[in-house]
Design a protein around this motif. Structure first.
Motif, PDB file in Angstrom:
ATOM      1  N   LYS A 224      69.448  75.555  16.702  1.00 28.99           N
ATOM      2  CA  LYS A 224      69.525  74.366  17.573  1.00 28.99           C
ATOM      3  C   LYS A 224      69.857  74.767  19.012  1.00 28.99           C
ATOM      4  CE  LYS A 224      70.792  71.239  13.877  1.00 28.99           C
ATOM      5  NZ  LYS A 224      71.925  70.765  13.085  1.00 28.99           N
ATOM      6  N   GLU A 225      70.721  75.764  19.165  1.00 31.17           N
ATOM      7  CA  GLU A 225      71.078  76.205  20.524  1.00 31.17           C
ATOM      8  C   GLU A 225      69.870  76.877  21.188  1.00 31.17           C
ATOM      9  OE1 GLU A 225      73.861  75.354  21.971  1.00 31.17           O
ATOM     10  OE2 GLU A 225      75.094  74.762  20.274  1.00 31.17           O
ATOM     11  N   PHE A 226      69.135  77.669  20.425  1.00 32.68           N
ATOM     12  CA  PHE A 226      67.930  78.281  21.002  1.00 32.68           C
ATOM     13  C   PHE A 226      66.893  77.208  21.326  1.00 32.68           C
ATOM     14  CE2 PHE A 226      69.091  82.611  19.219  1.00 32.68           C
ATOM     15  CZ  PHE A 226      69.211  83.207  20.467  1.00 32.68           C
TER      16      PHE A 226
ATOM     17  N   LEU B 285      69.303  77.072  34.685  1.00 28.68           N
ATOM     18  CA  LEU B 285      70.676  77.505  34.402  1.00 28.68           C
ATOM     19  C   LEU B 285      71.166  76.923  33.078  1.00 28.68           C
ATOM     20  CD1 LEU B 285      72.692  77.507  37.747  1.00 28.68           C
ATOM     21  CD2 LEU B 285      71.463  79.350  36.650  1.00 28.68           C
ATOM     22  N   GLN B 286      70.777  75.677  32.819  1.00 31.07           N
ATOM     23  CA  GLN B 286      71.181  75.053  31.556  1.00 31.07           C
ATOM     24  C   GLN B 286      70.568  75.798  30.378  1.00 31.07           C
ATOM     25  OE1 GLN B 286      73.558  72.868  31.576  1.00 31.07           O
ATOM     26  NE2 GLN B 286      73.571  72.932  29.343  1.00 31.07           N
ATOM     27  N   SER B 287      69.326  76.206  30.565  1.00 31.47           N
ATOM     28  CA  SER B 287      68.644  76.968  29.522  1.00 31.47           C
ATOM     29  C   SER B 287      69.391  78.271  29.229  1.00 31.47           C
ATOM     30  CB  SER B 287      67.201  77.243  29.968  1.00 31.47           C
ATOM     31  OG  SER B 287      66.568  78.096  29.057  1.00 31.47           O
TER      32      SER B 287
ATOM     33  N   GLU C 263      72.543  78.823  29.733  1.00 33.28           N
ATOM     34  CA  GLU C 263      73.805  78.502  29.065  1.00 33.28           C
ATOM     35  C   GLU C 263      73.617  78.305  27.573  1.00 33.28           C
ATOM     36  OE1 GLU C 263      76.686  75.396  30.070  1.00 33.28           O
ATOM     37  OE2 GLU C 263      76.695  76.280  32.073  1.00 33.28           O
ATOM     38  N   GLU C 264      72.520  77.626  27.232  1.00 34.29           N
ATOM     39  CA  GLU C 264      72.241  77.380  25.811  1.00 34.29           C
ATOM     40  C   GLU C 264      71.995  78.687  25.075  1.00 34.29           C
ATOM     41  OE1 GLU C 264      72.966  74.733  24.647  1.00 34.29           O
ATOM     42  OE2 GLU C 264      72.812  73.312  26.285  1.00 34.29           O
ATOM     43  N   ASN C 265      71.344  79.605  25.768  1.00 32.78           N
ATOM     44  CA  ASN C 265      71.117  80.914  25.165  1.00 32.78           C
ATOM     45  C   ASN C 265      72.473  81.574  24.884  1.00 32.78           C
ATOM     46  OD1 ASN C 265      70.599  83.968  25.400  1.00 32.78           O
ATOM     47  ND2 ASN C 265      68.571  83.082  25.112  1.00 32.78           N
ATOM     48  N   SER C 266      73.393  81.453  25.817  1.00 36.73           N
ATOM     49  CA  SER C 266      74.701  82.079  25.596  1.00 36.73           C
ATOM     50  C   SER C 266      75.465  81.382  24.465  1.00 36.73           C
ATOM     51  CB  SER C 266      75.508  82.150  26.887  1.00 36.73           C
ATOM     52  OG  SER C 266      76.022  80.891  27.209  1.00 36.73           O
ATOM     53  N   HIS C 267      75.257  80.066  24.306  1.00 41.18           N
ATOM     54  CA  HIS C 267      75.896  79.370  23.167  1.00 41.18           C
ATOM     55  C   HIS C 267      75.373  79.940  21.843  1.00 41.18           C
ATOM     56  CE1 HIS C 267      76.513  75.475  25.731  1.00 41.18           C
ATOM     57  NE2 HIS C 267      77.347  76.428  26.061  1.00 41.18           N
ATOM     58  N   ALA C 268      74.056  80.188  21.806  1.00 34.27           N
ATOM     59  CA  ALA C 268      73.453  80.723  20.580  1.00 34.27           C
ATOM     60  C   ALA C 268      74.023  82.109  20.281  1.00 34.27           C
ATOM     61  CB  ALA C 268      71.930  80.798  20.733  1.00 34.27           C
TER      62      ALA C 268
ATOM     63  N   HIS D 218      69.888  64.577  23.724  1.00 31.45           N
ATOM     64  CA  HIS D 218      69.906  65.845  22.990  1.00 31.45           C
ATOM     65  C   HIS D 218      71.341  66.387  22.903  1.00 31.45           C
ATOM     66  CE1 HIS D 218      68.385  69.473  21.229  1.00 31.45           C
ATOM     67  NE2 HIS D 218      69.040  70.190  22.125  1.00 31.45           N
ATOM     68  N   GLU D 219      72.073  66.291  23.999  1.00 27.69           N
ATOM     69  CA  GLU D 219      73.461  66.782  23.970  1.00 27.69           C
ATOM     70  C   GLU D 219      74.318  65.990  22.990  1.00 27.69           C
ATOM     71  OE1 GLU D 219      74.648  69.575  25.006  1.00 27.69           O
ATOM     72  OE2 GLU D 219      72.714  70.051  25.889  1.00 27.69           O
ATOM     73  N   LYS D 220      74.060  64.692  22.867  1.00 29.32           N
ATOM     74  CA  LYS D 220      74.829  63.892  21.900  1.00 29.32           C
ATOM     75  C   LYS D 220      74.516  64.361  20.477  1.00 29.32           C
ATOM     76  CE  LYS D 220      73.939  59.766  23.835  1.00 29.32           C
ATOM     77  NZ  LYS D 220      73.962  58.320  23.997  1.00 29.32           N
ATOM     78  N   PHE D 221      73.250  64.672  20.255  1.00 25.70           N
ATOM     79  CA  PHE D 221      72.825  65.195  18.952  1.00 25.70           C
ATOM     80  C   PHE D 221      73.536  66.528  18.663  1.00 25.70           C
ATOM     81  CE2 PHE D 221      69.794  68.364  17.209  1.00 25.70           C
ATOM     82  CZ  PHE D 221      69.751  67.933  15.898  1.00 25.70           C
ATOM     83  N   ILE D 222      73.626  67.384  19.687  1.00 31.25           N
ATOM     84  CA  ILE D 222      74.291  68.687  19.512  1.00 31.25           C
ATOM     85  C   ILE D 222      75.787  68.493  19.243  1.00 31.25           C
ATOM     86  CG2 ILE D 222      74.956  70.842  20.717  1.00 31.25           C
ATOM     87  CD1 ILE D 222      72.049  70.894  19.775  1.00 31.25           C
ATOM     88  N   THR D 223      76.392  67.565  19.942  1.00 31.60           N
ATOM     89  CA  THR D 223      77.818  67.294  19.705  1.00 31.60           C
ATOM     90  C   THR D 223      78.030  66.889  18.248  1.00 31.60           C
ATOM     91  OG1 THR D 223      78.119  66.557  21.976  1.00 31.60           O
ATOM     92  CG2 THR D 223      79.785  65.845  20.405  1.00 31.60           C
TER      93      THR D 223
ATOM     94  N   GLU E  42      83.098  72.258  25.536  1.00 26.37           N
ATOM     95  CA  GLU E  42      81.831  72.452  26.250  1.00 26.37           C
ATOM     96  C   GLU E  42      80.948  71.196  26.143  1.00 26.37           C
ATOM     97  OE1 GLU E  42      81.414  75.120  27.963  1.00 26.37           O
ATOM     98  OE2 GLU E  42      79.262  75.319  28.280  1.00 26.37           O
ATOM     99  N   GLN E  43      80.929  70.579  24.950  1.00 20.63           N
ATOM    100  CA  GLN E  43      80.096  69.388  24.745  1.00 20.63           C
ATOM    101  C   GLN E  43      80.582  68.207  25.589  1.00 20.63           C
ATOM    102  OE1 GLN E  43      77.387  71.237  23.432  1.00 20.63           O
ATOM    103  NE2 GLN E  43      76.964  69.069  23.232  1.00 20.63           N
ATOM    104  N   VAL E  44      81.890  68.117  25.760  1.00 16.85           N
ATOM    105  CA  VAL E  44      82.414  67.027  26.603  1.00 16.85           C
ATOM    106  C   VAL E  44      81.846  67.197  28.005  1.00 16.85           C
ATOM    107  CG1 VAL E  44      84.505  66.029  27.646  1.00 16.85           C
ATOM    108  CG2 VAL E  44      84.521  66.717  25.235  1.00 16.85           C
ATOM    109  N   GLU E  45      81.899  68.430  28.493  1.00 15.72           N
ATOM    110  CA  GLU E  45      81.369  68.722  29.833  1.00 15.72           C
ATOM    111  C   GLU E  45      79.866  68.474  29.918  1.00 15.72           C
ATOM    112  OE1 GLU E  45      81.790  72.674  31.573  1.00 15.72           O
ATOM    113  OE2 GLU E  45      83.909  72.552  31.008  1.00 15.72           O
ATOM    114  N   GLU E  46      79.140  68.942  28.927  1.00 12.21           N
ATOM    115  CA  GLU E  46      77.683  68.830  28.986  1.00 12.21           C
ATOM    116  C   GLU E  46      77.215  67.382  28.905  1.00 12.21           C
ATOM    117  OE1 GLU E  46      75.441  71.742  26.869  1.00 12.21           O
ATOM    118  OE2 GLU E  46      76.295  73.176  28.264  1.00 12.21           O
ATOM    119  N   GLU E  47      77.856  66.610  28.034  1.00 14.70           N
ATOM    120  CA  GLU E  47      77.483  65.191  27.952  1.00 14.70           C
ATOM    121  C   GLU E  47      77.810  64.500  29.271  1.00 14.70           C
ATOM    122  OE1 GLU E  47      78.692  62.751  24.705  1.00 14.70           O
ATOM    123  OE2 GLU E  47      78.300  64.312  23.224  1.00 14.70           O
TER     124      GLU E  47
HETATM  125 FE1  FEO Z   1      74.819  74.244  23.549  1.00  9.96          FE
HETATM  126 FE2  FEO Z   1      74.156  71.931  25.419  1.00  9.96          FE
HETATM  127  O1  FEO Z   1      74.945  72.492  23.866  1.00  9.96           O
END
Ligand code: FEO
Length: 163
Positions: free
Chosen positions: A17-19, A46-48, A50-55, A94-99, A127-132
């Protein structure tokens, strides 16, 4: 303690999901480039990343806990949106779904008394609080701008400054 196969599997799914998130935002960057909004595109690139780093952080965690990562196919993301607003609304959804997905991992970890995973997930919950919040702020501003050209250009310049 070695990670249970259930938690291992659910985190494996989360890596995908993160990828996918990374891919989706890169696709949004491509869309913004195609309509000459370089600042929005920069923000999405940049968001992309960040998501890679989450994965990768989840990937590393599985190995720290003696588990095994199995990478899966990444779904093809959408490539076109009607407007910047529509793209950011989707990013917010999408971010709500990830949360929600992170919360499900947390519930599974709690059920197993896997305190290490519970502790590890704190980073993602924050992180999700920030992203949402950042996606929803941009959505609200874009609604206010309401396709006004000057407003969009100003917003593009502002998001182009993201570090
Ligand atoms: Fe990795 Fe935007 O949640």
């Amino acid at each position: 303690m070695v990670i249970s196969s259930k938690i291992n599997d659910i985190i494996n799914e989360q890596i995908n999901k993160e990828f996918f998130s990374s891919y989706l935002y890169l696709s949004m960057a491509a869309y913004f480039e195609s309509i000459n909004f370089e600042g929005f595109a920069h923000w999405m690139r940049l968001q992309s990343k960040e998501e890679n780093s989450h994965a990768i952080k989840f990937f590393n965690y599985i190995y720290e806990r003696g588990g095994k990562v199995t990478l899966k196919a990444i779904e093809k993301p959408k490539a076109e949106w009607k407007s910047p607003l529509e793209a950011f609304e989707e990013a917010y959804e999408h971010e709500k779904f990830i949360t929600d997905s992170i919360y499900k991992i947390l519930e599974a970890a709690k059920a197993e008394k896997d305190y290490a995973t519970e502790n590890f997930l704190a980073y993602y919950i924050e992180e999700q609080v920030e992203e949402e919040n950042s996606a929803s702020n941009i959505v609200e501003k874009l609604k206010f701008i309401n396709e006004n050209r000057n407003g969009l250009m100003q917003m593009d310049a502002k998001l182009g400054k993201r570090e």
